[in-house]
Structure formats: C-alpha cells, structure tokens
Design a protein around this motif. Structure first.
Motif, PDB file in Angstrom:
ATOM      1  N   UNK A 103       0.866  -1.177   0.000  1.00 12.67           N
ATOM      2  CA  UNK A 103       0.000   0.000   0.000  1.00 12.67           C
ATOM      3  C   UNK A 103       0.904   1.229   0.000  1.00 12.67           C
ATOM      4  N   UNK A 104       1.056   1.837  -1.178  1.00 15.32           N
ATOM      5  CA  UNK A 104       1.975   2.979  -1.281  1.00 15.32           C
ATOM      6  C   UNK A 104       1.197   4.276  -1.090  1.00 15.32           C
ATOM      7  N   UNK A 105       1.135   4.691   0.175  1.00 13.85           N
ATOM      8  CA  UNK A 105       0.400   5.891   0.568  1.00 13.85           C
ATOM      9  C   UNK A 105       1.342   7.074   0.779  1.00 13.85           C
ATOM     10  N   UNK A 106       2.588   6.786   1.096  1.00 18.28           N
ATOM     11  CA  UNK A 106       3.540   7.817   1.482  1.00 18.28           C
ATOM     12  C   UNK A 106       3.974   8.723   0.350  1.00 18.28           C
ATOM     13  N   UNK A 107       4.497   9.890   0.733  1.00 23.23           N
ATOM     14  CA  UNK A 107       5.012  10.849  -0.240  1.00 23.23           C
ATOM     15  C   UNK A 107       4.879  12.271   0.253  1.00 23.23           C
ATOM     16  N   UNK A 108       5.378  13.188  -0.532  1.00 26.37           N
ATOM     17  CA  UNK A 108       5.250  14.619  -0.234  1.00 26.37           C
ATOM     18  C   UNK A 108       3.859  15.080  -0.648  1.00 26.37           C
ATOM     19  N   UNK A 109       3.175  15.803   0.230  1.00 26.18           N
ATOM     20  CA  UNK A 109       1.813  16.266  -0.057  1.00 26.18           C
ATOM     21  C   UNK A 109       1.726  17.778   0.170  1.00 26.18           C
ATOM     22  N   UNK A 123     -10.841   2.137   3.471  1.00 29.07           N
ATOM     23  CA  UNK A 123     -10.517   1.789   2.089  1.00 29.07           C
ATOM     24  C   UNK A 123      -9.229   0.970   2.022  1.00 29.07           C
ATOM     25  N   UNK A 124      -8.219   1.356   2.788  1.00 29.80           N
ATOM     26  CA  UNK A 124      -6.955   0.620   2.760  1.00 29.80           C
ATOM     27  C   UNK A 124      -7.120  -0.809   3.260  1.00 29.80           C
ATOM     28  N   UNK A 125      -7.946  -0.987   4.272  1.00 27.39           N
ATOM     29  CA  UNK A 125      -8.170  -2.356   4.773  1.00 27.39           C
ATOM     30  C   UNK A 125      -8.994  -3.162   3.786  1.00 27.39           C
ATOM     31  N   UNK A 126     -10.029  -2.566   3.227  1.00 25.55           N
ATOM     32  CA  UNK A 126     -10.913  -3.308   2.320  1.00 25.55           C
ATOM     33  C   UNK A 126     -10.198  -3.729   1.033  1.00 25.55           C
ATOM     34  N   UNK A 127      -9.306  -2.867   0.524  1.00 27.21           N
ATOM     35  CA  UNK A 127      -8.603  -3.223  -0.713  1.00 27.21           C
ATOM     36  C   UNK A 127      -7.588  -4.333  -0.468  1.00 27.21           C
ATOM     37  N   UNK A 128      -7.280  -4.594   0.811  1.00 26.73           N
ATOM     38  CA  UNK A 128      -6.303  -5.631   1.163  1.00 26.73           C
ATOM     39  C   UNK A 128      -6.941  -6.989   1.404  1.00 26.73           C
ATOM     40  N   UNK A 129      -8.250  -7.058   1.365  1.00 24.24           N
ATOM     41  CA  UNK A 129      -8.929  -8.334   1.636  1.00 24.24           C
ATOM     42  C   UNK A 129      -8.723  -9.334   0.507  1.00 24.24           C
ATOM     43  N   UNK A 130      -8.777 -10.589   0.880  1.00 25.90           N
ATOM     44  CA  UNK A 130      -8.524 -11.661  -0.085  1.00 25.90           C
ATOM     45  C   UNK A 130      -9.653 -11.836  -1.091  1.00 25.90           C
TER      46      UNK A 130
END
Length: 386
Positions: free
Chosen positions: A80-86, A220-227
């Motif tokens: 999950x690539x969430x990081x970065x400059x914002x 959203x991050x948890x749901x997109x990670x579900x199997x």
C-alpha cells in the motif's frame, strides 16, 4: 484450521490516511500482519509506539532508500503505497516532491517486478494512492469529472505533476496486479493547521471538491487488502470520494468549518480577491460510487456529522479562536495571503504576470473580482449526472 494472514507493507503510515488505515488493520489482527516504513524521527516513534506494542513491524527508513523498501516488499502480499510529499509542503519544495513521489513509485515497481521475475508464481498486489490533483482545474459549470478524463495538473503544481508521472510509471509497468486510487481531499484536524499557509488562498471560492472522511479513507486501505477483492478489480484506476453528502463548493466548506470552530464567517475575515479564481484542482466525481460498490468502505455519514467529529479532535488552543475579534483575524489572514512567492497578493504586488495569468486569467480579470455583496453563491445539484 489456521488461515494464513495477509502480509501488508504500508508506506506513509504516520500520515493521515496511513494512520487511519493502520487503525483499521489493528481491528483485524487475525487477518493481517503489518509492516510499515517510517522515517526515524522522535515524532514517528511516538506515533507508532502503540502499534508496535500490538505487533506492527516498523522499518525505520526512507522512501528513496531501496534497501528499506526491499525489506518491506520481499515478504509482502500487498504493498500500500500511501507515502510521499503532499500539499502544502509540496508547493514549498517542488523539486523534492518530484524526486520523492516519482522516485519511490519507480523503486517499488522495480523491486516488485524483480521478485515476480525471479518466481513466476509470485504476484504482489501494488496499491498506489493517486490524487484528484491529477485532473486539470474544474470550475462550475464544468465541475464534474471521471476516470478517463485528461490528466493535466494545475500550472506550478509540482504535486500534481509528481502524481501523474508516478501513476504513469505504474500503468506502464509489468506488474501483475496493480491499482491506482485517486484520492480526494480528506477531512482531518490537520486542515486547521494549514490555515496559516498561503496555499489556502490558491483555492477558488467558487470551485468545488468532493471530500472524504479520514475514517472512510482508512477503511478503504483495509478493504482493498482483503482476499476476496475480485480479480477484475486490478489493472485499473478509480476515483476516491465521499459521494453526494460530501460534494461541496469551496465557499460552503469555508462556512461550515468556520462555523464549527465558532469563528466569524468568511465575509468577516477574508476578501474575495485574496483567492485565486482558477488553476486549482477540485471536482465532483461522476464515478466515485463505483469504488464503494466494489469495496464497501463508506459509512453512512454527512458533512455536518464529520465536522462535529473533527471539532472534538482539534487541539485545545483552536477552541480559543472565537475569542479573537474578526478584524484581528482578518489582519493576520491578509498577511498570509501576501506571503512572498506563494501568497496571491504578493503576485499582484510584484506584478508577477505568469502567476497572475495562472490564478485569474489576467490582471484585468483580477480587478473585476466581485466584492462579497456582489458574489453570488453557487447553487449546484449534487446528484450524479445521469
């Protein structure tokens, strides 16, 4: 029967969306084993202490350090690539923003491709968090947009440029399972900390944005990670928004958040010509419901309810704001709007024609900006166009 946990590697865990996602994963310890990448700072150690106690593994490193990224990716089922400059830091440091945001995405792609090439049975899911800023400036009546619309960031917007280039690298990669989620603006207490940043005045009062709550972003991050996420979900881009209840004009948002804080209304503390009238991202999504239909990450909510939650989370000193007279606040905010380089009023003072053209179209257009008494509030249907 023991079910194998999903190994999650999360960047940006100490940011707004990443931290909200981390909380969601902690609610399902039987399903996930979580590793995060974080810069080795005292502040981040404090933020992550509770999660470390609950079993989260932390790699202390940097987004541009491939060694750190490799440690997190090599055992991951999903990245999950969430990081970065914002924003607003991205506006203050444009070159660093491009380097970090584009460079980290390319490194992740390269590392995952290497692992998949070494073992053909390997398929690591890569989730990239894009941005509404990837779309060009939208001002009513052209305020609706969807995936497939041209990608063109606002002029001088290094953040938008970085998100477009990073997503382009992802789309053109050889990864087996990837997705780009173009996130809209998140309602969170930190927004109040940005009130003293001149970037605030880059936002057109007569523009729009479809907001989303911090809670929904984390879910959203948890749901997109579900199997059970369907196979046909991958290999696409989606818009992320809160839906109809969170479609606001920027002036509606200003009024709502100032009222929630007990502050004077915009008319008392700003002037309309302190704000740009164009060249800033913001739109209502025709297709943001599509993602929720697949992942079911939204909770029934309203903007007012979200503001009430926000109010409870703000630092105590913000609650003193109503004690300040409106004219004092106005004097302070005018200084912010006149900040050298990034304050719109400074562009007028220095006759910066390039910035003036981007923000208002022309000096003549700037001079024609109506006063509060002449400014007509927008009345727009918030229902998705048929």
């Amino acid at each position: 029967m023991n079910i194998k946990k999903t190994n999650v590697f999360l960047t940006g865990a100490t940011g707004v969306m990443g931290m909200a996602g981390l909380r969601e994963f902690m609610n399902r310890p039987e399903d996930y084993s979580v590793t995060v990448l974080a810069r080795n700072t005292k502040k981040n150690h404090q933020k992550l202490r509770t999660f470390i106690d609950k079993g989260v593994r932390v790699i202390w490193g940097d987004l541009l350090d491939e060694t750190s990224l490799k440690k997190g990716i090599e055992n991951a089922d999903i990245v999950l690539h969430v990081g970065g400059m914002v924003s607003p830091m991205a506006e203050h440091f444009p070159e660093k923003t491009l380097k970090v945001n584009v460079g980290s995405m390319k490194s992740i792609i390269r590392l995952v491709e290497d692992l998949e090439n070494q073992d053909p049975s390997t398929a690591i899911k890569v989730v990239y968090i894009g941005s509404v800023s990837q779309y060009e400036s939208r001002i009513p009546p052209n305020h609706w947009g969807k995936v497939g619309d041209p990608l063109k960031g606002a002029k001088f917007d290094a953040y938008a440029e970085s998100k477009i280039k990073a997503e382009e690298a992802l789309v053109n990669s050889n990864l087996k399972k990837w997705v780009s989620l173009r996130q809209t603006a998140i309602l969170h207490p930190g927004l109040l900390m940005k009130a003293n940043d001149p970037v605030t005045f880059h936002v057109p009062l007569q523009g729009v944005i479809e907001w989303i709550t911090t809670e929904d972003s984390g879910r959203l991050l948890e749901r997109v990670s579900r199997k059970d996420v369907p196979d046909d979900f991958w290999g696409k881009c989606y818009n992320v928004g809160g839906g109809e209840p969170f479609r606001l004009t920027n002036l509606e948002f200003e009024r709502g958040i100032l009222k929630a804080l007990g502050c004077p209304p915009p008319e008392k503390i700003f002037e309309p010509n302190w704000f740009a009238t164009q060249n800033f991202h913001g739109m209502w999504f025709e297709d943001s419901d599509d993602l929720d239909k697949i992942l079911h990450f939204r909770n029934p909510d309203s903007f007012e309810e979200a503001l009430n939650r926000l109010k409870k989370q703000i630092p105590w000193y913000f609650k003193l704001a109503p004690l300040a007279p409106a004219f004092i606040i106005k004097v302070f905010m005018k200084k912010v709007a006149a900040h050298p380089e990034l304050g719109p009023l400074s562009w007028i003072k220095t006759n910066d024609l390039e910035r003036i053209s981007a923000a208002w179209g022309s000096l003549e257009a700037y001079r024609k900006i109506p006063s509060w008494s002449q400014l007509k509030p927008l009345t727009l249907s918030k229902s998705t166009p048929s």
